[in-house]
Design a protein around this motif. Structure first.
Motif, short mmCIF file in Angstrom:
data_model
loop_
_atom_site.label_atom_id
_atom_site.label_comp_id
_atom_site.label_asym_id
_atom_site.label_seq_id
_atom_site.Cartn_x
_atom_site.Cartn_y
_atom_site.Cartn_z
N GLN A 84 0.84 -1.08 -0.05
CA GLN A 84 -0.13 -0.06 -0.17
C GLN A 84 0.73 1.23 -0.04
O GLN A 84 0.29 2.43 -0.52
CB GLN A 84 -0.97 -0.09 1.19
N MET A 85 2.21 1.23 0.15
CA MET A 85 2.90 2.41 0.33
C MET A 85 3.55 2.71 -1.05
O MET A 85 4.15 3.73 -1.03
CB MET A 85 4.15 1.90 1.30
N VAL A 86 3.43 2.33 -1.93
CA VAL A 86 3.86 2.50 -3.22
C VAL A 86 2.56 2.43 -4.37
O VAL A 86 1.99 1.61 -4.16
CB VAL A 86 5.08 1.62 -3.70
N LYS A 87 2.73 3.50 -5.39
CA LYS A 87 1.85 3.67 -6.47
C LYS A 87 2.46 3.42 -7.66
O LYS A 87 3.60 3.89 -8.03
CB LYS A 87 1.12 4.77 -6.14
N ASP A 88 1.69 2.77 -8.64
CA ASP A 88 2.18 3.05 -10.30
C ASP A 88 1.49 3.84 -11.01
O ASP A 88 0.52 4.46 -10.50
CB ASP A 88 2.19 1.32 -10.61
N ASP A 145 -5.56 18.88 1.14
CA ASP A 145 -6.28 18.47 2.22
C ASP A 145 -5.95 17.13 2.90
O ASP A 145 -5.89 16.19 2.36
CB ASP A 145 -7.60 18.17 1.23
N LEU A 146 -5.40 17.28 4.11
CA LEU A 146 -4.98 16.16 4.74
C LEU A 146 -5.99 15.14 5.47
O LEU A 146 -5.60 14.18 5.87
CB LEU A 146 -3.94 16.83 5.97
N SER A 147 -7.22 15.43 5.12
CA SER A 147 -8.27 14.44 5.40
C SER A 147 -8.20 13.26 4.50
O SER A 147 -8.56 12.30 4.89
CB SER A 147 -9.59 15.04 5.50
N LYS A 148 -7.55 13.62 3.43
CA LYS A 148 -7.75 12.68 2.16
C LYS A 148 -6.41 11.85 2.10
O LYS A 148 -5.20 12.40 2.54
CB LYS A 148 -7.77 13.14 0.92
N PRO A 149 -6.39 10.84 1.65
CA PRO A 149 -4.96 10.11 1.43
C PRO A 149 -3.92 10.77 0.49
O PRO A 149 -4.49 11.74 -0.21
CB PRO A 149 -5.35 8.64 0.76
N VAL A 150 -2.73 10.75 0.80
CA VAL A 150 -1.84 11.37 -0.24
C VAL A 150 -0.85 10.45 -0.86
O VAL A 150 -0.40 9.42 -0.31
CB VAL A 150 -0.92 12.37 0.72
N ILE A 151 -0.58 10.77 -2.17
CA ILE A 151 0.43 9.98 -2.84
C ILE A 151 1.53 11.32 -3.15
O ILE A 151 1.22 12.40 -3.64
CB ILE A 151 -0.09 9.66 -4.30
N THR A 152 2.56 11.08 -2.96
CA THR A 152 3.71 11.75 -3.06
C THR A 152 4.51 11.55 -4.50
O THR A 152 4.44 10.57 -5.00
CB THR A 152 4.86 11.67 -2.05
N SER A 153 4.97 12.50 -5.11
CA SER A 153 5.69 12.57 -6.46
C SER A 153 6.66 13.50 -6.40
O SER A 153 7.02 14.30 -5.54
CB SER A 153 4.72 12.76 -7.63
N CYS A 154 7.67 13.39 -7.33
CA CYS A 154 8.61 14.35 -7.75
C CYS A 154 9.43 14.15 -8.91
O CYS A 154 8.68 13.73 -9.87
CB CYS A 154 9.99 14.22 -6.33
N GLY A 155 10.87 14.06 -9.02
CA GLY A 155 11.30 13.73 -10.26
C GLY A 155 11.48 12.34 -10.71
O GLY A 155 11.12 11.86 -11.80
N SER A 156 11.98 11.54 -9.65
CA SER A 156 12.32 10.21 -10.01
C SER A 156 12.11 9.36 -8.64
O SER A 156 12.45 8.27 -8.49
CB SER A 156 13.76 9.98 -10.27
N GLY A 157 11.18 9.88 -7.81
CA GLY A 157 10.96 9.21 -6.73
C GLY A 157 11.69 9.13 -5.49
O GLY A 157 11.88 8.43 -4.40
N VAL A 158 12.60 10.02 -5.41
CA VAL A 158 13.80 10.31 -4.31
C VAL A 158 13.27 11.40 -3.48
O VAL A 158 12.97 10.95 -2.32
CB VAL A 158 15.21 10.71 -4.91
N LEU A 217 3.85 6.58 -2.31
CA LEU A 217 4.82 7.19 -3.16
C LEU A 217 4.57 6.74 -4.57
O LEU A 217 4.36 5.69 -4.79
CB LEU A 217 6.21 7.15 -2.49
N TYR A 218 4.48 7.70 -5.38
CA TYR A 218 4.36 7.09 -6.89
C TYR A 218 5.98 7.01 -7.55
O TYR A 218 6.63 8.12 -7.58
CB TYR A 218 3.97 8.34 -7.70
N ASP A 219 6.46 5.67 -7.52
CA ASP A 219 7.64 5.34 -7.76
C ASP A 219 8.24 5.89 -8.95
O ASP A 219 9.59 6.48 -8.97
CB ASP A 219 7.94 3.87 -7.49
N GLY A 220 7.48 5.81 -10.26
CA GLY A 220 7.81 6.23 -11.52
C GLY A 220 8.11 7.79 -11.51
O GLY A 220 8.95 8.56 -12.17
N SER A 221 7.07 8.46 -10.58
CA SER A 221 7.01 10.21 -10.53
C SER A 221 7.41 10.52 -12.16
O SER A 221 6.82 10.04 -13.08
CB SER A 221 8.29 10.43 -9.77
#
Length: 285
Positions: free
Chosen positions: A154-158, A232-245, A264-268
């Motif tokens: 559940q900690m990683v998203k594609d 909105d911190l009441s919702k689930p969060v997916i984080t992203s960046c340039g390459s997942g770092v 975390l969105y691994d592919g970002s």
């Protein structure tokens, strides 16, 4: 001063007190953006915190993927950690040469693999050095240790999951890149990527979560940064960046705030930005 928590973030003072603990394992997870002219491995070999082992983010990854440093298969992670002498019963502390940049990615990777006793060194190697603490250039003596892995899917998203979340608007997608890259004003450091961001995502540049000395802000201040960015911190969060770092810095901050439903969105952007069929937004929204 951040409260020491060996499951999220510890101070240089904490590490200095515990550095001789037999079950402590220290990892130098330094990694630098392409074009930065810094060699993480060479810097580690010339100077590191006593006993630290070098964690190569690009090597401990899924080499079958065309995308940079994607999550490795469980078996590869286990074998690499055995080779580093990191396993069950160890308290792990991860640091990097920037202060707080790539270490959070390795913290998150350990959490993804079901390892709980892992923390980032607040302020990293620059703070450790600035305080005049001991460094060395000797490789550590390593003994194998088995690691039991329970992957927390559940900690990683594609890309499919992130695309769905963007359409449904039931999850906050939060981008850790600098505002100029998020808006599409600045070029991406990797060639061939479009400029901009995932439609509907929010921008929390990772640097806004840090104090001027490179340490992480206190939990209440972190909450304020996310809220000021419209998250909105009441919702689930997916984080992203340039390459997942650097996305993992957001995950570390969210964990420090007591929020548990984030991934975390691994592919970002390395993945999203290369596909012409995926929508891209520019500007501030």
């Amino acid at each position: 001063m951040a409260l020491d928590d060996p499951k999220t973030l510890v101070s240089t003072e904490w590490l200095a007190r515990h550095i001789k603990d037999p079950d402590l394992r220290i990892l130098d997870a330094s990694w630098y953006l392409p074009g930065s002219d810094r060699d993480a491995q060479a810097e580690y070999e010339s100077a590191h915190i006593p006993g630290a082992r070098f964690f190569d983010i690009d090597d401990v990854s899924d080499q079958r993927s065309d995308l940079p440093h994607m999550v490795p298969p469980v078996e590869k992670f286990m074998s690499r950690m055995r080779a580093l002498g990191v396993g069950d019963g160890h308290q792990v502390v991860v640091y990097d040469g920037s202060g707080l940049f790539s270490a959070a990615r390795v913290w998150w990777l350990f959490k993804l693999m079901g390892q709980d006793d892992v923390a980032v060194l607040d302020g990293g190697f620059p703070k450790w050095q600035a305080e005049g603490r001991e460094i060395e250039d000797m490789p550590p003596v390593i003994r194998d240790r088995h690691m039991t892995v329970r992957r927390q899917n559940q900690m990683v998203k594609d890309v499919t999951q992130v695309s769905s979340a963007a359409k449904l608007k039931d999850t906050e997608i939060v981008d850790a890149r600098a505002a100029s890259r998020f808006r599409g004003d600045a070029p991406e450091p990797r060639p061939g990527l479009r400029a901009g961001h995932i439609p509907g995502s929010r921008n929390v540049p990772f640097a806004t979560l840090l104090e001027e000395n490179g340490t992480m802000k206190a939990p209440e201040a972190l909450r304020g940064v996310f809220e000021d960015a419209g998250v909105d911190l009441s919702k689930p969060v997916i984080t992203s960046c340039g390459s997942g770092v650097t996305a993992a810095i957001l995950n570390l901050a969210l964990t420090r705030m007591g929020k548990v439903d984030h991934s975390l969105y691994d592919g970002s952007w390395s993945e999203w930005g290369q596909f012409p069929t995926l929508p891209v937004a520019t500007g501030d929204n």
